[in-house]
Design a protein around this motif. Structure first.
Motif, PDB file in Angstrom:
ATOM      1  N   UNK A  48       0.819  -1.217   0.000  1.00 28.06           N
ATOM      2  CA  UNK A  48       0.000   0.000   0.000  1.00 28.06           C
ATOM      3  C   UNK A  48       0.852   1.266   0.000  1.00 28.06           C
ATOM      4  N   UNK A  49       2.019   1.220   0.606  1.00 27.97           N
ATOM      5  CA  UNK A  49       2.878   2.408   0.661  1.00 27.97           C
ATOM      6  C   UNK A  49       3.370   2.816  -0.719  1.00 27.97           C
ATOM      7  N   UNK A  50       3.384   1.853  -1.649  1.00 29.94           N
ATOM      8  CA  UNK A  50       3.936   2.099  -2.977  1.00 29.94           C
ATOM      9  C   UNK A  50       2.870   2.278  -4.050  1.00 29.94           C
ATOM     10  N   UNK A  51       1.604   2.169  -3.676  1.00 29.19           N
ATOM     11  CA  UNK A  51       0.508   2.308  -4.637  1.00 29.19           C
ATOM     12  C   UNK A  51       0.012   3.750  -4.624  1.00 29.19           C
ATOM     13  N   UNK A  52      -0.077   4.345  -5.804  1.00 27.11           N
ATOM     14  CA  UNK A  52      -0.471   5.750  -5.916  1.00 27.11           C
ATOM     15  C   UNK A  52      -1.603   5.891  -6.927  1.00 27.11           C
ATOM     16  N   UNK A  53      -2.316   6.992  -6.819  1.00 33.90           N
ATOM     17  CA  UNK A  53      -3.302   7.325  -7.836  1.00 33.90           C
ATOM     18  C   UNK A  53      -2.627   8.072  -8.973  1.00 33.90           C
ATOM     19  N   UNK A  54      -3.206   7.998 -10.151  1.00 34.17           N
ATOM     20  CA  UNK A  54      -2.720   8.738 -11.314  1.00 34.17           C
ATOM     21  C   UNK A  54      -3.812   9.722 -11.721  1.00 34.17           C
ATOM     22  N   UNK A  55      -3.420  10.967 -11.967  1.00 35.72           N
ATOM     23  CA  UNK A  55      -4.424  11.957 -12.337  1.00 35.72           C
ATOM     24  C   UNK A  55      -3.803  13.236 -12.847  1.00 35.72           C
ATOM     25  N   UNK A  72       2.021   2.424  -9.473  1.00 34.41           N
ATOM     26  CA  UNK A  72       2.833   1.956  -8.350  1.00 34.41           C
ATOM     27  C   UNK A  72       4.281   2.386  -8.562  1.00 34.41           C
ATOM     28  N   UNK A  73       4.976   2.553  -7.443  1.00 37.70           N
ATOM     29  CA  UNK A  73       6.344   3.064  -7.442  1.00 37.70           C
ATOM     30  C   UNK A  73       7.332   1.909  -7.465  1.00 37.70           C
ATOM     31  N   UNK A  74       8.377   2.027  -8.284  1.00 38.53           N
ATOM     32  CA  UNK A  74       9.420   1.007  -8.334  1.00 38.53           C
ATOM     33  C   UNK A  74      10.774   1.703  -8.461  1.00 38.53           C
ATOM     34  N   UNK A  75      11.820   0.912  -8.677  1.00 41.77           N
ATOM     35  CA  UNK A  75      13.154   1.467  -8.912  1.00 41.77           C
ATOM     36  C   UNK A  75      13.697   2.210  -7.713  1.00 41.77           C
ATOM     37  N   UNK A  76      14.136   3.448  -7.942  1.00 46.04           N
ATOM     38  CA  UNK A  76      14.739   4.243  -6.881  1.00 46.04           C
ATOM     39  C   UNK A  76      13.721   5.043  -6.077  1.00 46.04           C
TER      40      UNK A  76
END
Length: 272
Positions: A48-55, A72-76
């Motif tokens: 959940x900490x890495x899941x974001x909305x797009x808008x 969702x956030x990945x990489x750095x």
């Protein structure tokens, strides 16, 4: 006076010991005969900490923030992955409309601008780049090793504009690995999108038995034991009108394998 004979337990065990042995065998057989679901409680808070909305954000608009999907956030911690169809084709430049991510902020939401690095329309993927403070990131897994029947999970924002920006997690089983193009019953049923898809090189996607909703597009599909991302939720098979996706969901959802995300990120690295 009649005497009642108690049959001696087999193997010369006392009857109480024999009962315990039989009960133990039944428990073992019961566990062997049913699949034990992975406990999602340890991994959900991490995902959940890495899941974001797009808008998009446009100050003079009401509402100023318009939600279009999940990412969702990945990489750095500054790379964000979502679906290409979630990204607006054209931003209202004259009105200073900005693309970015939407984050929960107490009872409201917070917008953070992002740059569109690359869009892969063939695999329906988009790569956004943030600036500033990194966010917690997820790790990509090996989607080539995913097997049909494997238990998976997805976390995203179903119906976010109606239900609020609250990440929801659903279980999913990989029902089939299937070609991206669904066969048509006849040429009359082909639409321009399907014709364009037939002209491209086919590739396989994941068919899931999960029920996803509008807003789930771009959600990470991951291994519930490790949290590694194995796919990106791409589309829901809709029966009838699009409106029925909410009132009568089909329970069939598709996801793009994560290997195409890795390829998109690799291309971005090569351009640097």
């Amino acid at each position: 006076m009649l005497s009642i004979r108690k049959d001696r337990a087999p193997n010369n065990l006392p009857s109480s010991s024999r009962r315990r042995q039989v009960l133990g065998m039944l428990v073992v057989l019961g566990l062997a005969g049913q699949a034990t679901a992975v406990d999602l409680r340890p991994i959900v808070p991490t995902v959940k900490r890495s899941v974001v909305g797009i808008g998009t954000f446009e100050r003079t608009r009401s509402p100023a923030i318009v939600f279009s999907g999940t990412g969702f956030v990945i990489g750095d911690g500054l790379d964000v992955i979502t679906n290409a169809h979630v990204i607006p084709a054209i931003l209202a430049e004259g009105k200073l409309e900005q693309l970015g991510i939407v984050l929960p902020d107490g009872e409201g939401v917070r917008f953070r601008p992002a740059e569109l690095v690359a869009r892969d329309n063939e695999h329906d993927l988009a790569h956004l780049r943030l600036s500033g403070t990194p966010l917690p990131a997820l790790e990509l897994g090996d989607s080539d090793k995913v097997q049909e029947g494997q238990e998976l999970a997805l976390t995203g924002f179903p119906l976010a504009m109606a239900l609020g920006l609250h990440p929801a997690t659903h279980r999913a089983t990989l029902a089939a690995v299937t070609p991206i193009v669904r066969p048509s019953l006849g040429s009359r049923n082909l639409d321009p999108r399907q014709i364009a898809a037939l002209q491209r090189s086919p590739f396989n996607i994941f068919q899931l038995d999960a029920t996803a909703y509008p807003g789930n597009s771009g959600s990470p599909l991951y291994d519930p034991a490790t949290g590694k991302v194995l796919g990106v939720i791409n589309a829901v098979f809709v029966k009838g009108l699009k409106e029925t996706a909410i009132t009568a969901p089909s329970g069939i959802t598709y996801a793009i394998p994560a290997k195409y995300v890795a390829e998109l990120l690799q291309k971005a690295e090569q351009k640097k």
